[in-house]
Design an enzyme around this catalytic site. Sequence first.
Site, PDB file in Angstrom:
ATOM      1  N   ARG A 226      47.574 -14.432 -55.025  1.00  0.00           N
ATOM      2  CA  ARG A 226      46.178 -14.232 -55.432  1.00  0.00           C
ATOM      3  C   ARG A 226      45.495 -13.135 -54.610  1.00  0.00           C
ATOM      4  NH1 ARG A 226      41.260 -18.081 -54.621  1.00  0.00           N
ATOM      5  NH2 ARG A 226      40.078 -17.941 -56.571  1.00  0.00           N
TER       6      ARG A 226
ATOM      7  N   ILE B 182      36.809 -14.301 -59.678  1.00  0.00           N
ATOM      8  CA  ILE B 182      38.201 -14.706 -59.906  1.00  0.00           C
ATOM      9  C   ILE B 182      38.163 -16.224 -59.973  1.00  0.00           C
ATOM     10  CG2 ILE B 182      38.757 -14.635 -57.411  1.00  0.00           C
ATOM     11  CD1 ILE B 182      41.654 -13.886 -58.210  1.00  0.00           C
ATOM     12  N   SER B 183      38.821 -16.811 -60.983  1.00  0.00           N
ATOM     13  CA  SER B 183      38.735 -18.250 -61.216  1.00  0.00           C
ATOM     14  C   SER B 183      39.321 -19.034 -60.047  1.00  0.00           C
ATOM     15  CB  SER B 183      39.475 -18.632 -62.490  1.00  0.00           C
ATOM     16  OG  SER B 183      38.984 -17.894 -63.580  1.00  0.00           O
ATOM     17  N   GLN B 184      38.894 -20.282 -59.970  1.00  0.00           N
ATOM     18  CA  GLN B 184      39.357 -21.200 -58.925  1.00  0.00           C
ATOM     19  C   GLN B 184      40.818 -21.590 -59.220  1.00  0.00           C
ATOM     20  OE1 GLN B 184      37.310 -24.877 -59.265  1.00  0.00           O
ATOM     21  NE2 GLN B 184      38.152 -25.699 -57.363  1.00  0.00           N
TER      22      GLN B 184
ATOM     23  N   VAL C 297      42.737 -22.638 -62.918  1.00  0.00           N
ATOM     24  CA  VAL C 297      43.803 -21.802 -63.492  1.00  0.00           C
ATOM     25  C   VAL C 297      45.074 -22.639 -63.664  1.00  0.00           C
ATOM     26  CG1 VAL C 297      45.336 -19.845 -62.992  1.00  0.00           C
ATOM     27  CG2 VAL C 297      42.875 -19.604 -62.683  1.00  0.00           C
TER      28      VAL C 297
END
Length: 222
Positions: free
Chosen positions: A44, A70-72, A76
Site C-alpha cells: 500500500r 485511499i480506502s481503508q 478493500v
Amino acid sequence: MSAQTRQNPQQPDSPRARQRLLAELRQQGIVNERVLEALDAVHRHHFMDSGLAHCAYRNQAFPIGHGQTISQPAIVARITQVLLLEQPMRKVLEIGTGSGWQAAILDWLGLEVFTIERIAPLYQEVRQRLSRLGYHRTRTRLGDGYQGWPGQAPFDGILLSAAPEEVPHTLFAQLRDGGVLIAPVGPEGRQRLKRYRRQGMQIKVDDLGAVAFVPMLPDVQA
Ligand code: SAH
C-alpha cells in the site's frame, strides 16, 4: 541493512506493520487466503504520498489529494472477499480509481480490471503509477463513472469505490446476468454497503452494513 533503515524503524516498507495489519484483518473476518495474500503482496505504501507512506499499514483511510482518500484496508479486503465469492469472476469494473490500490489488488488476483476516475490529475498520476508498478493489464479511463464503460460490458462484477445516493441504472445494465455490483450507497454519514445481484431483469439486494466513503460525483473534473 542501510543506515536509513536502522535509523528509521517506521520505514515505508515495514513487513512487521503489514503482518500486524493482516492479523487484524483476519480477526475482522477476512478468511479468504487469496485476499490476504493480495493485501500482503500489493504494498500500500506505493500508492500513497511519500510523506504518509510510513502510515500505510494502519487500518485507516488517508488523503491522496484533491479531497480524496485511499480506502481503508479492512474495507478493500472485505469488498474483494465478497466479490470473489461469486464465480465466475473474471472481468470487473471499478468506479473511482483513486490511488489505484484496489484496482491493483484485483489485478494481482488475476482479474481483468477496468477502472474509471473522474479527476484528471488523479487519473494521470494513477495511470503512471500502475504502469510503473507493472500492472499493465489494468485499463484506466478518465471519465464519469455514472456512464460506466459500455464498450466493455458486460462485467462479472462492478464495484463502486465512491458512494452514490442511488446506484445508476446504467451500471446494472452493464452487469452480466448473475453478476454482482458492490457499492456504498447513501448520503455522507448514512452510507450502507450493498451487494446487488442481477437475475434476469430482477435485482436482488443484500445490506452488508455501515461504511464511510467519499461521495460519487458526476462529470469529469479538469
Ligand atoms: N479504491 C480507491 C478509492 C479512491 S476514493 C483507493 O483505494 O484509492 C474514490 C475515488 O472515486 C476518488 O478518486 C474520486 O475522484 C472517484 N470518483 C468519485 N465519483 C466518481 C465518478 N462519478 N466517476 C469516476 N470516479 C469517481
